[in-house]
Design a protein around this motif. Structure first.
Motif, PDB file in Angstrom:
ATOM      1  N   GLY A 102      14.910 -35.765  37.596  1.00 52.77           N
ATOM      2  CA  GLY A 102      14.915 -35.452  36.533  1.00 52.77           C
ATOM      3  C   GLY A 102      13.959 -35.926  35.581  1.00 52.77           C
ATOM      4  O   GLY A 102      13.592 -37.065  35.972  1.00 52.77           O
ATOM      5  N   GLY A 103      13.249 -35.441  34.576  1.00 57.61           N
ATOM      6  CA  GLY A 103      12.189 -35.961  33.919  1.00 57.61           C
ATOM      7  C   GLY A 103      12.710 -37.182  33.093  1.00 57.61           C
ATOM      8  O   GLY A 103      13.958 -37.239  32.621  1.00 57.61           O
ATOM      9  N   MET A 104      11.705 -38.120  32.677  1.00 61.00           N
ATOM     10  CA  MET A 104      12.445 -39.608  32.332  1.00 61.00           C
ATOM     11  C   MET A 104      11.309 -39.916  31.159  1.00 61.00           C
ATOM     12  O   MET A 104      10.218 -40.009  31.731  1.00 61.00           O
ATOM     13  CB  MET A 104      12.633 -40.538  33.476  1.00 61.00           C
ATOM     14  N   LEU A 105      11.601 -39.957  30.133  1.00 64.62           N
ATOM     15  CA  LEU A 105      10.883 -40.703  29.191  1.00 64.62           C
ATOM     16  C   LEU A 105      11.472 -42.013  28.422  1.00 64.62           C
ATOM     17  O   LEU A 105      12.584 -42.122  28.384  1.00 64.62           O
ATOM     18  CB  LEU A 105      10.860 -39.695  27.930  1.00 64.62           C
ATOM     19  N   ILE A 106      10.342 -42.850  28.580  1.00 66.58           N
ATOM     20  CA  ILE A 106      10.723 -44.214  27.889  1.00 66.58           C
ATOM     21  C   ILE A 106      10.230 -44.521  26.514  1.00 66.58           C
ATOM     22  O   ILE A 106       8.999 -44.343  26.597  1.00 66.58           O
ATOM     23  CB  ILE A 106      10.550 -45.358  28.797  1.00 66.58           C
ATOM     24  N   VAL A 107      10.995 -44.458  25.517  1.00 64.93           N
ATOM     25  CA  VAL A 107      10.231 -44.470  24.152  1.00 64.93           C
ATOM     26  C   VAL A 107      10.369 -46.037  23.613  1.00 64.93           C
ATOM     27  O   VAL A 107      11.296 -46.506  23.513  1.00 64.93           O
ATOM     28  CB  VAL A 107      11.095 -43.471  23.170  1.00 64.93           C
ATOM     29  N   PHE A 132       2.361 -45.552  34.474  1.00 59.39           N
ATOM     30  CA  PHE A 132       3.125 -44.311  34.010  1.00 59.39           C
ATOM     31  C   PHE A 132       2.225 -43.868  32.973  1.00 59.39           C
ATOM     32  O   PHE A 132       1.330 -44.449  32.295  1.00 59.39           O
ATOM     33  CB  PHE A 132       4.367 -44.596  33.096  1.00 59.39           C
ATOM     34  N   PRO A 133       2.006 -42.439  32.894  1.00 59.21           N
ATOM     35  CA  PRO A 133       1.508 -41.731  31.984  1.00 59.21           C
ATOM     36  C   PRO A 133       1.898 -42.358  30.573  1.00 59.21           C
ATOM     37  O   PRO A 133       3.091 -42.456  30.393  1.00 59.21           O
ATOM     38  CB  PRO A 133       1.697 -40.289  32.026  1.00 59.21           C
ATOM     39  N   VAL A 134       1.100 -42.368  29.406  1.00 57.22           N
ATOM     40  CA  VAL A 134       1.548 -42.886  28.190  1.00 57.22           C
ATOM     41  C   VAL A 134       0.929 -42.096  27.136  1.00 57.22           C
ATOM     42  O   VAL A 134      -0.286 -41.752  26.887  1.00 57.22           O
ATOM     43  CB  VAL A 134       0.927 -44.360  28.039  1.00 57.22           C
ATOM     44  N   PHE A 135       1.959 -41.613  26.190  1.00 59.43           N
ATOM     45  CA  PHE A 135       1.779 -40.629  25.250  1.00 59.43           C
ATOM     46  C   PHE A 135       1.597 -41.673  23.606  1.00 59.43           C
ATOM     47  O   PHE A 135       2.651 -42.296  23.725  1.00 59.43           O
ATOM     48  CB  PHE A 135       2.469 -39.587  24.891  1.00 59.43           C
ATOM     49  N   GLU A 136       0.611 -41.330  22.921  1.00 58.07           N
ATOM     50  CA  GLU A 136       0.831 -41.869  21.597  1.00 58.07           C
ATOM     51  C   GLU A 136       0.585 -41.104  20.546  1.00 58.07           C
ATOM     52  O   GLU A 136      -0.687 -40.419  20.102  1.00 58.07           O
ATOM     53  CB  GLU A 136      -0.198 -42.969  21.504  1.00 58.07           C
ATOM     54  N   LYS A 156       6.609 -32.620  36.630  1.00 50.74           N
ATOM     55  CA  LYS A 156       5.423 -32.195  37.695  1.00 50.74           C
ATOM     56  C   LYS A 156       5.123 -33.414  38.471  1.00 50.74           C
ATOM     57  O   LYS A 156       4.689 -33.045  39.711  1.00 50.74           O
ATOM     58  CB  LYS A 156       4.215 -31.580  36.646  1.00 50.74           C
ATOM     59  N   TYR A 157       4.951 -34.582  37.993  1.00 52.90           N
ATOM     60  CA  TYR A 157       4.423 -35.475  38.950  1.00 52.90           C
ATOM     61  C   TYR A 157       5.480 -36.345  39.353  1.00 52.90           C
ATOM     62  O   TYR A 157       5.031 -37.454  39.812  1.00 52.90           O
ATOM     63  CB  TYR A 157       3.180 -36.056  38.246  1.00 52.90           C
ATOM     64  N   LYS A 158       6.847 -36.257  39.002  1.00 59.27           N
ATOM     65  CA  LYS A 158       7.678 -37.293  39.523  1.00 59.27           C
ATOM     66  C   LYS A 158       7.756 -38.490  39.031  1.00 59.27           C
ATOM     67  O   LYS A 158       7.644 -39.409  39.850  1.00 59.27           O
ATOM     68  CB  LYS A 158       8.029 -37.137  40.743  1.00 59.27           C
ATOM     69  N   LEU A 159       6.935 -38.753  37.976  1.00 65.39           N
ATOM     70  CA  LEU A 159       6.754 -40.161  37.465  1.00 65.39           C
ATOM     71  C   LEU A 159       7.505 -40.158  35.842  1.00 65.39           C
ATOM     72  O   LEU A 159       7.346 -39.179  35.153  1.00 65.39           O
ATOM     73  CB  LEU A 159       5.425 -40.394  37.291  1.00 65.39           C
ATOM     74  N   PRO A 160       7.805 -41.183  35.639  1.00 62.50           N
ATOM     75  CA  PRO A 160       8.485 -41.209  34.116  1.00 62.50           C
ATOM     76  C   PRO A 160       7.402 -41.489  33.258  1.00 62.50           C
ATOM     77  O   PRO A 160       6.107 -41.794  33.474  1.00 62.50           O
ATOM     78  CB  PRO A 160       9.153 -42.877  34.249  1.00 62.50           C
ATOM     79  N   CYS A 161       7.647 -40.753  32.132  1.00 59.42           N
ATOM     80  CA  CYS A 161       6.381 -41.063  31.077  1.00 59.42           C
ATOM     81  C   CYS A 161       6.825 -42.245  29.865  1.00 59.42           C
ATOM     82  O   CYS A 161       8.155 -42.536  29.739  1.00 59.42           O
ATOM     83  CB  CYS A 161       6.342 -39.945  30.402  1.00 59.42           C
ATOM     84  N   LEU A 162       5.758 -42.748  29.454  1.00 63.01           N
ATOM     85  CA  LEU A 162       5.866 -43.751  28.112  1.00 63.01           C
ATOM     86  C   LEU A 162       5.650 -43.149  26.927  1.00 63.01           C
ATOM     87  O   LEU A 162       4.523 -42.406  26.836  1.00 63.01           O
ATOM     88  CB  LEU A 162       5.354 -45.123  28.534  1.00 63.01           C
ATOM     89  N   LEU A 215       1.563 -44.254  44.282  1.00 66.11           N
ATOM     90  CA  LEU A 215       1.500 -44.151  42.820  1.00 66.11           C
ATOM     91  C   LEU A 215       0.263 -43.959  42.175  1.00 66.11           C
ATOM     92  O   LEU A 215      -0.151 -43.470  41.159  1.00 66.11           O
ATOM     93  CB  LEU A 215       2.248 -45.413  42.111  1.00 66.11           C
ATOM     94  N   PHE A 216      -0.682 -44.927  42.807  1.00 66.56           N
ATOM     95  CA  PHE A 216      -2.132 -44.737  42.265  1.00 66.56           C
ATOM     96  C   PHE A 216      -2.939 -43.594  42.557  1.00 66.56           C
ATOM     97  O   PHE A 216      -3.396 -43.138  41.497  1.00 66.56           O
ATOM     98  CB  PHE A 216      -2.850 -46.007  43.256  1.00 66.56           C
ATOM     99  N   GLU A 217      -2.434 -42.877  43.583  1.00 68.96           N
ATOM    100  CA  GLU A 217      -2.905 -41.739  43.901  1.00 68.96           C
ATOM    101  C   GLU A 217      -2.399 -40.459  42.805  1.00 68.96           C
ATOM    102  O   GLU A 217      -3.185 -39.752  42.318  1.00 68.96           O
ATOM    103  CB  GLU A 217      -2.817 -41.032  45.509  1.00 68.96           C
TER     104      GLU A 217
END
Lengths: 619, 187
Positions: A102-107, A132-136, A156-162, A215-217
């Motif tokens: 499930g999608g995961m976001l760390i704020v 991790f992908p990071v949004f600002e 989409k990428y099965k990775l958490p976002c920050l 993960l790098f890929e």
């Protein structure tokens, strides 16, 4: 039906998470992101949703529990402040390897300029390690939009976002469009949704290397497929400016106000990691100079320099113009651009009427705060032991650290009990007392205490239990409802001596502290005393019927109540006389207890007092 | 170079516990209800009470301005209105004053706790404020709030009303009162 509502940055995250069908939130409270969890809780109640809340006792637990929910397919949200990432760093380092379902976001709330924190640590430097992908976001509305977007990217990428949100944006406001009438159907979690995945979740040996390679890929793929940026002004300009987060607004407005439209090409990255190399190359292709303007360390500048190394002939500047500490202000950016383009603006002539310094307000305890009494007694007792050299008070984060002069250090969570252990192990003859609140005790202090027991140390620790995690908005602590039996707990882990007192009974407090000082081994003084901001309505009614005052005939002008207790309700008048401000006084009674001359008295409206006390049959 | 300006810059300042946050949110709500845009920030520090607190507000009356691309901060010498619930806090923002800045200040002094550095305190911070030579409206708004509403925290409301009655900001005093009282429990 869509409705425009006014929200701050915290509320924007909560609304977006709610509309994204987040079903699990875990957090450890910390400014400036301390209002996300309460807002999501409010929305959950209002719309009768099935959101699970985990008020974790530290960020490590918060992260792992959200990971567990995500692995079951739930969308999860983790909230912490910048320094919380240090505590969560261990599990965060595995999150990219296991991935998420499930999608995961760390704020993460950041605090350039340390407006609400003990430090302004830059958490960006974790990113190259976590991958991790990071949004600002640059505005409150973008917080709302990017929160939603992050869940789509995460799944989409099965990775958490920050997502990093600075304090200035957390406390900014904007309108967003939300649905008030559509019934929200947040899916209930079906039982046994956890699907075993041995290769991903048992991360040992060669599998851990393969997971790291994957993960790098993934990150490389995200960089290729996603560009989340916006550009403004002249694409043909020879000078480019790249920003992230709050500095974008400073640059945009400076360019507008200085009329630099034709001279600057401005690019802001909302997805600050990973960057698309071709996009960066395209931006710099016709530039002579690019200036990266960002808060704190040069994370974006470094990334761009790495990407462009041997690929572009352009000068990249950043931290040679702007400091890596403090908040980059609008004025700094505006003045920089003025100077950079050599404008001869009419400088404001210094107004001679304004040449004075305004004293800074040092941190103080609130009126009626139990910690004031605590530190008054600690100081008093330590003075009596001064003959063996200066005593040491270990301080800790939280309300108990507000007056900075009260403790000898104020650093990270549990620094009080932690640093004290090293000092006492050296066998110093100085008296060492470590302190910390109940929030920080359960955050990691308990482990530190067990460590002291394990190492058979000679340690005296005071737990200042005000029943709440007060500084960040009065979140409940394990002691809030008297549910934790602290004496049993401390005895069970092997603490040699445990005593309990109350901050509002100074004489008992002093006696017990003296007693523990004489003992050896690991000793804990547990100090109860509810936060002054959380007193009951009845207490406030009673308060209005009790009028304390200083009897001038008895007052010896010793100034203990004013200069040592430092209660803001004690007001200094002319001629070194003092009075009690009834507006500010919380009737805690501590000044009365500690006055050596018995000069503090009180008038009580007895008749009404009994009425209030015994109304509704409750005391 | 002519500096362009298309907004109204406001600072509301005070100390923790005086209701700066609530007052700011009320004005924020009124601006949005009036069809204008507002941008800014609220800086409260870590303390529960008695620390310096302020909020900046930048009101954009022209709806066509992309206000969210603008800075949330106010430049020095660019302040239009200061509402200070305490005199020391009015002086703290002196670098933002320009010749046109309007100042509404409550004269109820809450001396900063400065430990042994008492010499750095002003004998009369209200007099210092007047010596700045700006357009100042100063009175004990806390006393007025107790007298009118039996609620010391309503001082900020009374100051906001004065600002509106003097046309320092283009809003209706009746509406701010309504928002203030109806939002006491919800904000």
């Amino acid at each position: 039906m869509m409705e425009q509502i006014l929200v701050d940055g915290n509320e924007a995250v909560a609304w977006a998470a709610f509309e994204s069908n987040v079903t699990f939130l875990s957090h450890y409270p910390g400014s400036p992101v301390n209002k996300i969890a309460p807002k999501l809780f409010e929305l959950s109640k209002k719309f009768n949703s099935e959101i699970k809340f985990n008020d974790a006792l530290n960020e490590h637990v918060a992260t792992l529990s959200a990971q567990g929910a995500s692995l079951c397919g739930a969308r999860s949200l983790v909230v912490m402040k910048h320094v919380g990432m240090n505590i969560a760093a261990d599990p965060l380092n595995y999150l990219g390897l296991t991935g998420v379902v499930g999608g995961m976001l760390i704020v993460v709330g950041t605090d350039p300029g340390a407006s609400c924190s003990t430090g302004e640590e830059d958490p960006h430097w974790y990113i190259p390690q976590l991958n991790f992908p990071v949004f600002e976001p640059t505005s409150v509305r973008e917080i709302f939009e990017l929160t939603k977007k992050s869940y789509l990217l995460s799944e989409k990428y099965k990775l958490p976002c920050l997502m990093f949100i600075p304090a200035s944006l957390c406390n900014n406001h904007s309108t967003i469009s939300v649905s008030m009438s559509v019934s929200r159907t947040v899916d209930k979690l079906p039982a046994n949704m956890f699907k075993k995945n041995f290769n991903l979740y048992v991360n040992v040996g060669t599998r851990s290397v393969i997971n790291n390679k994957n993960l790098f890929e993934k990150i490389w793929k995200i960089a290729q497929e996603n560009i989340c940026a916006k550009s403004f002004f002249s694409k043909n300009s020879k000078i480019g400016i790249i920003t992230r987060g709050a500095t974008f607004g400073h640059v945009f407005e400076s360019v507008e106000r200085l009329g630099l439209y034709d001279l600057i090409h401005l690019l802001n990255y909302d997805l600050v990691f990973p960057l698309n190399k071709d996009d960066v190359l395209d931006f710099v292709s016709n530039k002579d100079e690019v200036i990266v303007i960002e808060d704190q360390g040069g994370f974006l500048e470094n990334q761009i320099k790495n990407l462009l190394y041997n690929h572009a002939n352009v000068k990249i500047y950043g931290k040679n113009y702007f400091p890596p500490y403090g908040e980059i202000s609008f004025a700094m950016v505006y003045n920089f651009l003025q100077n950079y383009f050599s404008f001869t603006c009419s400088k404001n002539v210094a107004d001679s009427n304004l040449k004075f310094e305004v004293p800074e307000r040092l941190g103080v305890f609130c009126e009626g705060c139990p910690h004031r009494s605590s530190f008054f007694i600690i100081d008093k007792v330590l003075k009596e032991h001064a003959s063996i050299g200066p005593s040491i008070i270990g301080g800790d984060i939280g309300c108990s650290s507000l007056p900075p002069q009260r403790a000898d250090w104020l650093l990270c969570m549990n620094a009080g009990i932690g640093i004290a252990q090293g000092i006492v192990q050296l066998g110093t003859e100085q008296l060492v007392i470590s302190t910390g609140g109940d929030g920080s005790f359960f955050h990691g202090g308990l482990i530190s205490l067990i460590s002291a027991v394990h190492n058979k140390l000679n340690l005296l620790h005071i737990v200042l239990d005000n029943e709440y995690i007060a500084m960040t908005g009065h979140q409940l602590s394990p002691t809030s409802k008297n549910s934790t039996k602290h004496v049993k707990l401390l005895k069970a882990v092997g603490v040699d001596h445990v005593l309990t007192t109350n901050a509002f009974r100074p004489k008992d407090y002093e006696r017990k502290l003296e007693k523990l000082i004489k003992f050896s081994g690991v000793r804990v003084l547990w100090v109860k005393g509810k936060c002054a901001k959380m007193r009951s309505r009845k207490y406030k009614e009673v308060k209005s019927l009790v009028h304390p005052f200083i009897n001038y005939k008895k007052c010896g002008k010793c100034t203990i109540c004013y200069s040592e207790l430092q209660c803001p309700a004690i007001v200094k008048k002319t001629g070194n006389t003092f009075s009690i401000s009834l507006e500010q006084c919380q009737r805690c009674g501590v000044c009365k207890s500690i006055c050596p001359n018995g000069a503090v008295s009180r008038k009580i409206n007895t008749k009404d007092l009994f009425k209030v006390i015994f109304s509704n049959g409750q005391q | 170079m002519k500096i362009k300006k298309n907004n109204i810059n406001i600072i509301i300042a005070g100390i923790g516990g005086q209701g700066v946050g609530h007052l700011s949110r009320c004005l924020w709500t009124l601006v949005v209800r009036s069809g204008h845009n507002v941008h800014g920030s609220f800086v409260k520090g870590g303390a529960q009470s008695l620390g310096s607190i302020y909020s900046t507000m930048r009101i954009f009356v022209d709806k066509n301005i992309q206000y969210e691309n603008y800075s949330h901060q106010i430049l020095e010498n660019d302040l239009d209105l200061l509402i200070a619930l305490e005199p020391y806090e009015s002086l703290r923002y002196k670098n933002f004053f320009n010749d046109e800045t309007k100042i509404i200040c409550s004269t109820n002094i809450v001396k900063p706790w400065v430990g042994p550095l008492e010499n750095c305190l002003f004998e009369d911070p209200v007099a210092v404020l007047f010596s700045c030579g700006r357009d100042v409206i100063a009175k004990d708004f806390q006393a007025l709030a107790i007298q009118k509403h039996n609620n010391v925290k309503a001082a900020g409301l009374e100051m906001m009303i004065i600002a509106m009655e003097n046309n320092f900001i283009p809003y209706n005093a009746k509406e701010i009162k309504e928002i203030y009282w109806s939002s006491l429990k919800t904000f």
